[in-house]
Design a protein around this motif. Structure first.
Motif, short mmCIF file in Angstrom:
data_model
loop_
_atom_site.label_atom_id
_atom_site.label_comp_id
_atom_site.label_asym_id
_atom_site.label_seq_id
_atom_site.Cartn_x
_atom_site.Cartn_y
_atom_site.Cartn_z
N UNK A 183 80.59 3.89 -15.38
CA UNK A 183 80.01 4.90 -16.27
C UNK A 183 78.54 4.58 -16.55
N UNK A 184 77.75 5.57 -17.04
CA UNK A 184 76.34 5.29 -17.38
C UNK A 184 76.25 4.30 -18.54
N UNK A 185 75.27 3.42 -18.46
CA UNK A 185 75.06 2.40 -19.50
C UNK A 185 73.65 2.54 -20.05
N UNK A 186 73.47 2.24 -21.31
CA UNK A 186 72.16 2.32 -21.96
C UNK A 186 71.94 1.09 -22.81
N UNK A 187 70.66 0.74 -22.99
CA UNK A 187 70.32 -0.30 -23.94
C UNK A 187 69.16 0.20 -24.81
N UNK A 188 68.64 -0.63 -25.70
CA UNK A 188 67.56 -0.18 -26.55
C UNK A 188 66.29 0.10 -25.75
N UNK A 189 65.42 1.03 -26.15
CA UNK A 189 65.44 1.77 -27.42
C UNK A 189 66.39 2.97 -27.41
N UNK A 216 83.21 9.79 -17.86
CA UNK A 216 81.95 9.69 -17.12
C UNK A 216 82.17 9.00 -15.77
N UNK A 217 83.04 7.99 -15.77
CA UNK A 217 83.36 7.30 -14.51
C UNK A 217 83.98 8.28 -13.53
N UNK A 218 84.92 9.06 -14.03
CA UNK A 218 85.62 10.03 -13.16
C UNK A 218 84.63 11.07 -12.65
N UNK A 219 83.80 11.57 -13.56
CA UNK A 219 82.81 12.59 -13.20
C UNK A 219 81.85 12.08 -12.13
N UNK A 220 81.35 10.89 -12.37
CA UNK A 220 80.38 10.29 -11.44
C UNK A 220 81.03 10.04 -10.07
N UNK A 221 82.26 9.56 -10.10
CA UNK A 221 82.96 9.29 -8.84
C UNK A 221 83.21 10.60 -8.09
N UNK A 222 83.58 11.63 -8.83
CA UNK A 222 83.82 12.94 -8.20
C UNK A 222 82.55 13.46 -7.54
N UNK A 223 81.42 13.28 -8.23
CA UNK A 223 80.15 13.79 -7.70
C UNK A 223 79.66 13.00 -6.50
N UNK A 224 79.80 11.65 -6.61
CA UNK A 224 79.13 10.81 -5.61
C UNK A 224 80.05 10.29 -4.52
N UNK A 225 81.28 9.95 -4.90
CA UNK A 225 82.20 9.35 -3.93
C UNK A 225 83.60 9.94 -4.10
N UNK A 226 83.74 11.26 -3.88
CA UNK A 226 85.02 11.92 -4.17
C UNK A 226 86.21 11.28 -3.46
N UNK A 227 85.96 10.68 -2.30
CA UNK A 227 87.08 10.08 -1.55
C UNK A 227 87.72 8.91 -2.30
#
Ligand code: ADE
Length: 249
Positions: A183-189, A216-227
């Motif tokens: 999934x997407x990760x964020x840090x400060x700010x 988000x993991x599922x969404x990203x995997x579906x978009x980028x690596x559906x297999x």
């Protein structure tokens, strides 16, 4: 873990072994890496390690004798020293099985690994038939030799050894371990150039955060690596989510 690497270019390993995670793991004695120059096991004046292919064709082949002798010297050393343990002897080659996190995890369970770096246009087939126990490719492209591939395998395996990553840096969540991309990760700010971190991550609600991350993991995997989704471990609700996402695409 002990890793023995057989190569014609041991100097290529200097930088990866003397910086970053590998160096730290070596310094902390979580792994020892020994480099063996295949050329040291030649007996002729010119220290020749290559020869023409029988039957003709372009390029040179890595000869069998120095490779067998180099690996057998290690094996003989080991048989004098310690109790017999199973040691995978892995040839890095574009013809091998495709390297993956799953294979890295399997290899990380052994206490000893041998990596052989192929070179030139190929290696004498008898090395494959009578010496190696596994063949690994890091991708469907051809490198000039197995060295970079061996570094990649060593790096992916060593970071999975107990104690190598800090206690809080768990490999459990990362891409490919779950069968999904991370999934997407964020840090400060919290806001950078008008771009705000998603609200849910600031909520302190761990259930909601975990759910958002999973989606988000599922969404990203579906978009980028559906297999990858076909093999991922999804619950019924998540499978329904995938169907809905696919329909809305
Ligand atoms: N040697 C040359 N190309 C390779 C690859 N793709 N993987 C592993 N070893 C290699």
């Amino acid at each position: 873990m002990q890793i023995d690497i057989f190569t014609l270019f041991p100097q290529m390993f200097e930088s990866p072994l003397s910086s970053g995670l590998l160096q730290r793991a070596i310094d902390r004695k979580l792994v020892s890496v020994n480099l063996h120059n295949i050329r040291d096991y030649t007996h002729n004046k010119h220290r020749t390690v290559d020869d023409y292919p029988y039957g003709g064709g372009a390029g040179m082949m890595l000869k069998p004798e120095p490779v067998f002798e180099a690996v057998e010297a290690l094996q003989s050393d080991l048989s004098h020293k310690q109790e017999v343990v199973e040691v995978p002897i892995v040839l890095l080659t574009p013809q091998g099985r495709l390297f993956s996190q799953h294979i890295a995890l399997k290899l990380s369970k052994y206490s000893h690994l041998v990596l052989i770096c192929g070179h030139y246009e190929g290696i004498d087939e008898r090395v494959r038939e009578h010496l190696v126990t596994d063949e690994i490719s890091i991708g469907d492209y051809v490198l000039s030799g197995g060295e970079l591939a061996a570094m990649i395998v060593a790096d992916a395996v060593v970071r999975l050894l107990p104690g190598v990553l800090g206690s809080e840096a768990s490999p459990l969540d990362e891409s490919h371990t779950t069968g999904l991309l991370e999934y997407p990760q964020y840090t400060r700010p919290q806001v950078y150039r008008d771009w705000a971190v998603p609200e849910v991550l600031l909520s302190g609600n761990h259930t909601q955060i975990a759910q958002w991350r999973r989606e988000q993991s599922i969404l990203r995997t579906l978009k980028r690596r559906p297999e990858l989704l076909d093999k991922a471990n999804l619950c019924t609700k998540e499978k329904q989510l995938v169907v809905r996402l696919k329909q809305s695409q």
